[in-house]
Structure formats: structure tokens, C-alpha cells
Design an enzyme around this catalytic site. Sequence first.
Site, short mmCIF file in Angstrom:
data_model
loop_
_atom_site.label_atom_id
_atom_site.label_comp_id
_atom_site.label_asym_id
_atom_site.label_seq_id
_atom_site.Cartn_x
_atom_site.Cartn_y
_atom_site.Cartn_z
N ASP A 569 0.83 -1.21 0.00
CA ASP A 569 0.00 0.00 0.00
C ASP A 569 0.86 1.26 0.00
OD1 ASP A 569 -1.97 -1.86 0.28
OD2 ASP A 569 -2.79 -1.03 2.16
N HIS A 709 3.80 -2.22 2.93
CA HIS A 709 3.80 -0.87 2.36
C HIS A 709 5.10 -0.66 1.61
CE1 HIS A 709 0.95 -0.80 5.70
NE2 HIS A 709 0.30 0.15 5.02
ZN ZN Z 1 -2.56 3.15 3.53
#
Ligand code: ZN
Length: 757
Positions: A569, A709
Site C-alpha cells: 500500500d 507498504h
Molecule cells: Zn494506507
Amino acid sequence: MKKNFKYAIFILVTFVTMMCAVVTVGAFNKNKTSVSVPENVKTVNLNGSVMVTWENSSNADGYVVYRQEKNVKKVVGKVTNGNRKIYIDKSVVSGGKYNYTVSAYKKNAQSVESKYSRNIYLSVPKITSFTVARGGMVINWDEVKGAESYTVYRSNGRKNEVIANLNAGNCTYKDTGVLQGEKYRYAVVANNTGYKSGYQCKTSPVYVAAPKLKSTVNGNGYISVSWYPVFKADKYKVYRKVDNSQWSCIGTFSGENTTIQDKNVVNGKVYTYTVRTVDGNNFSGFDGNGIDGKYVDVPKNIKVYNSNNCLSVNWASVENATKYAVYRKDNKNANWKYLGETTTTTFADKNVQNGEEYTYTVRARGENGGFSWFLAGTKLMALKAPALTLNCTPDSVMLSWSEMETATEYYLYRKAEGAKNWTCIRIIKGTDTPYFADKNVSAGKTYTYTIKQVRGNVSGSYNAKGYATKYYAAPTVDSKLSPNGILLIWNKAPVGTGYEIDRMTESNKKWIKFATVNGISTVKYTDSKATYGEMNYYRIRVTGSNLVSYSTSVYGIDPNKPAVALTYDDGPYTPVTNRILDVLEKYDSRATFFVVGSRVNTYADCIKREAALGCEIANHTYNHKILTSANNDVIRSEIQRTNDAVKKITGKAPTIVRAPGGSVNARVKSVVGYPLVNWSVDTLDWKNSGGVVSIVKNNVRDGSIVLMHDLYGSTASATEVLVPWLVSEGYQLVTVTELMELKGIYMEAGEFYTQAY
Ligand code: ZN
């Protein structure tokens, strides 16, 4: 002239010999007087007279000469000088038969008559004229009364010879033993039973040999007339006649010429030529038959063009020509090669090779039997028509053709239903891929196409009939993963009897038909034998038609092996994202990137690389908005703007959304308009970088969705450990969409997913 002088000496010698040829026959007379009887009476014919000679030993005072003709004897003359033993009888008539006797007298005594000498007088044949004829000198003379035959003599000053013995009645003779440039002396002697006439020499004119005619050849606008050279000829005069006219001189040419061009000729006429040699003021004879020149005009305006895979030749017609002969030469054959004859003014040469240059010329055969000359020829490169294939795709008629290495361009033509003329719809460079999709088509209509290649300014052949197809949209085909293999779904074809399914893999770039579906109502097929671990391409061909779908591709994933979706992400962020992509690429694996829309343009290269590696690019809102706190319009805007930004770069909009923070409620679900995806394994990489690997190792299972991430170097490092480990554990690393499809979970808009088990 020295020649004539020599000749005169020869004649003298010759005729003294001839004079000895006398006949002396006489009756014996026994008269005894004081004067002896003349003896050895001889006669010889002279020109206009008979010369009588004798011998006598008694010093006679004179002689009496008697002549008997038939039964009449008379005194024809007296000689009053005893020493003169000769009498010239001028009262003779040619053909007259005479017996001469002579008696001698002295005082009053007279001898008896001598034995007689018989003679037939023949006048000298008078040479009346010479004619320099073709192949000889003609001598003409007056007929001699009483002659039984003639002997013709010739002298060239060095040598004299009898050249002919002719029976009476012939008063002309052609001496063929004469040489060009020489003149001769001739004499003719009349003969009768051993008696000969006198002679008279006459010098001929110079003999000029007539040329032997060789040939006539038609040229472009003229007839070439040729003859064999005459030794030392000064000049030649060329004569022509046409349509039974008289000979007329068309020119005098120096002796060096043996060929002349007659430019005053008309197509279809027959001209007859002959040639005389000129030597000073003397002319040769000539061949009275002459040699025919049948003039035929050269066919002009020869044009060559590519047509129907032939080189077509045409030319301007020649009036009254009965046929035309066509000739060709090419780079291999420098000489003209006869191709054939035609009665028309066109010829199609089918025996040509693409890219070869050929030169053509044409000759006409005339009604007059003549054969024309020809022009230098017209050259053209043979450019054959490419073979054209038509397929109907979901939105076009797809034209494809055999590539021609000679083409600088291809011209594509189309005729719509009912149209008469071709319309050029496209020009495609020879170096471009040989395909063209004609999208300007309507279902159920028939289109006819044709193609030609062009090289520079040479236009190639095209198939005049063309290639026709009725257009129907081919099915579009979609491919998905499924728990049983790769599922292909397409829409029903408008025509045809069934489907053929072709597959091509990344490693073997060749379409192979691997399945057949009978009947057009079945529009699904599951490929359980796809190649796992690489891209599989599919297309559907409608049997009994030329409909073919566009191809679709899907990564081959084995439904019987475990699979995991790694998700990242908040990116992209080049320093981290690229490291993650490097290891995914190395292990032929994929992940899903939930990107923040506002970062997409900044890191467009990352987005492109993600797409190229088969990774999934998903939506994580434009500004990382917590959607549960945003109003509906903001939610829609956040989703739409990100989709637009991604589509602008990859051509494909994301189909799944992850809400920032994973915060989802009923309202967000109903407004977002896409499936919402969270995770089943949270690595907590944003706060606990050291624990990422162990969290995954301890929690992952078949169907897991792992949250990370791509903002942290530590996450990239963890990925570099996790990817090889997961692969070694037998996991297939796939995208979220692939994982769901593989597990038979069909995601729907507004639904919420965290795992695939
Ligand atoms: Zn996020």
C-alpha cells in the site's frame, strides 16, 4: 595503248597461222608447153575477198586466174607480172563455193590450168556491239551467209583463246570468263566444212561486274539493302521499283558501301531493289529479278505494366499487320528471347519472377509477308500481387498479406457492396507489419478488398477480382483463472458451426489449435492443460467462417498448488518499489500494489514496470483519505481520480479498492462501486520492521492476503527474504484478482474481501 599494241601482234601471228589452213585440190593437166603449169594453188578467205596464190618456175610473163562456180567456169582475173603470184578476188559472195585454177603464159605459149583449189567464201562476222551484262560480257555480231558455225576468240593482251564454238544461228555470246575492270579484244570467225572466214578484231568496253544482291532488312523507317562487294568498285547505283514500275535510280553510293538505307518507304509496300557497279563511265549489268524488301512499320509506343501477376505488354497497332511477335530479355539473358505471337496488340507474360526486371520489344508481321524491325524495348520490374487474407475480428475486417521484400508500399483497396470501383483505403509502408484493420465496416455487409505492392514509381499487380468477405463481428473472448484451470468465455458468434480454440505460450510463440467446440451456442471452455508459470494467450476461431477473436492473455497458475497474494500500500516510491519488483521479477512472481493516486504521475515509471511484470495495480484513493470520514462525493472522486491516473499510464483502470487504514463501513461499501479488499496477514511493517518475515512465516497459508507498504527500505529487505522463501515452500505468488479467481471467488462491487479461503 600498250595493251592494244600487244594485242595487234597477237592477231597477226594468229592469222598467219590461219592462212596456212588452205585447201589445195586440183585436177592434173598434162599439157606440155614452154611455160610450166602453176603449182600449189592455194586460196584463203580475206575480209571481202578470196586471195589466190601459186608457184611457178618458168619465169612466166603472166597468169590467168579461173574460177568455177557450180558448172560455170570463167576467167576472174589476169596477172600481167610473172613475178606476182597472187590474185585477190573481190567478186565473191559469202557462202559461195569456188574452185580456182591458174594458167601461166609466156609470149604466145600458155600452160594448161593448174590443179584447182577449192574454196568456200565466208565473209567476216562483224562484231556489232558489246553489252556489259550481269556475270559476263555479251558479244553480238552480224550473221554470215553460208556459215555453219562460229568460233569466238578472246585476247586479254597476254593470252588468247577460243572461248566458244557456236552453231550458225547464234549471233551473240556471253563471255562469263571476264574480270572486273578489264577490257578484251574479240574476234569471231565463221566456219563451213573446214573453210574459215577472215576476221576483224574489236575491243570491248571495260567489264564491270554486277554486284550480287545479298539481303534486305526492315529498319525503323527504312529498308536496309545489302549486296556483296565488287572488287575495286568505284561506285554503286541502287535502283528500285514498286508496283511493277520501271527501275528508278534511288542513289549513287561510294564503292565502300555495301549497305544503304532506303528511307522513302511506306508500311505494307513491297519494293524491289537491284544494284549496278559503276567504274568510271562504265556500268555493270544488274540482277533483273532484284531482291524484295517488304516494308512493315516498327510497332511503337510499347508499354509494360504489372497486371494479374503477369507483365502485360501493349503497343500501337501497325496498319494491316497480321501478327506481332513479342521478345524479352532480362538480367540473365542479354539476347532477345522469342516469347510468342499474337494477333492482338497486347501480350501477357506470365513467366516472370517478382523483383526481376524484364525488357520487351515487338515486331510486326505484315500482310505483304514482311517482318518489321523493333525498338530498343521497354523495361519494367515484375511486382506480383501479395496474397491477401481476410479475417473478421470483433471490430474490424483484418487484412493480412504475404510480405514482399520488393515493396516500398502496399496499396489497399476496397469495394463496398454494389460498388463498381476500387477505393484506396490505406497505404502501408513496406517496412511496416503487414496487417491492417478496416474498422469502417457494418455487420452483414460484404466487402471486397485487393492489394498491390508499389516499388518507387512502379506499380505492382493486383488481383482484379479481389477477396470478398461478409462482415460479422467475431466473438470477443475473456480469460480468467478458475479452480479447474483457465476459463475462457466468449460471446456467441453470429455465423459458423462451432469454435476452434488456439493457444500460444510465451516460450513457444506459435498458435496451436488445442480444442474444438461443436455448435455455436457453447461459449465457455476451461483449459486445464495451460502452461503454468508463464503467460498463455488464447484466441477463438469460428469454424465455417473467417471470424477470429482478438487474443486474450492470462498467467498460467496451477489451481492445485497453494497461492498467496502479497499486497503493498501507499506507493509507489521508486527506491523501495523497484527493489520489490526486482525480486518478484527474479522469481517470476507477482504482487498487488494499492497505489495512492496523487503519487502515480510522480512515479509513473514504477507504475509502468508493475504493469509490465503482470502485477496488479489497485486503488488506494487519490489522497489517502479515510473514506469512512469522507462524504459520498469525495469518496467517488478519490476512487475515480486514481483510476483515471492509472488508466492514463497503463491503459487499464484498477478494478479493486483498498480503503486507507482498511476503514470500511456500509456507506463506503455502497458508494465505492468496486470490490473492497483488506488482508488476512498484517506484517505491521510500518512500526515493526524487524518482525515482518517471522509474522509472514508464522501466519501465511494458501489463500492469504499479506499487507505491506512499499515506502520502507525494511519492507523491501523483508520482501527479498520472503519471496524466495515462499516460492521454496511451494507458494505461487499471484495478484489479488488472480488469487480470487483461482479459488473460485468472484468479487463483486461493494463486497468486502480479506482472504481466499
Ligand atoms: Zn494506507
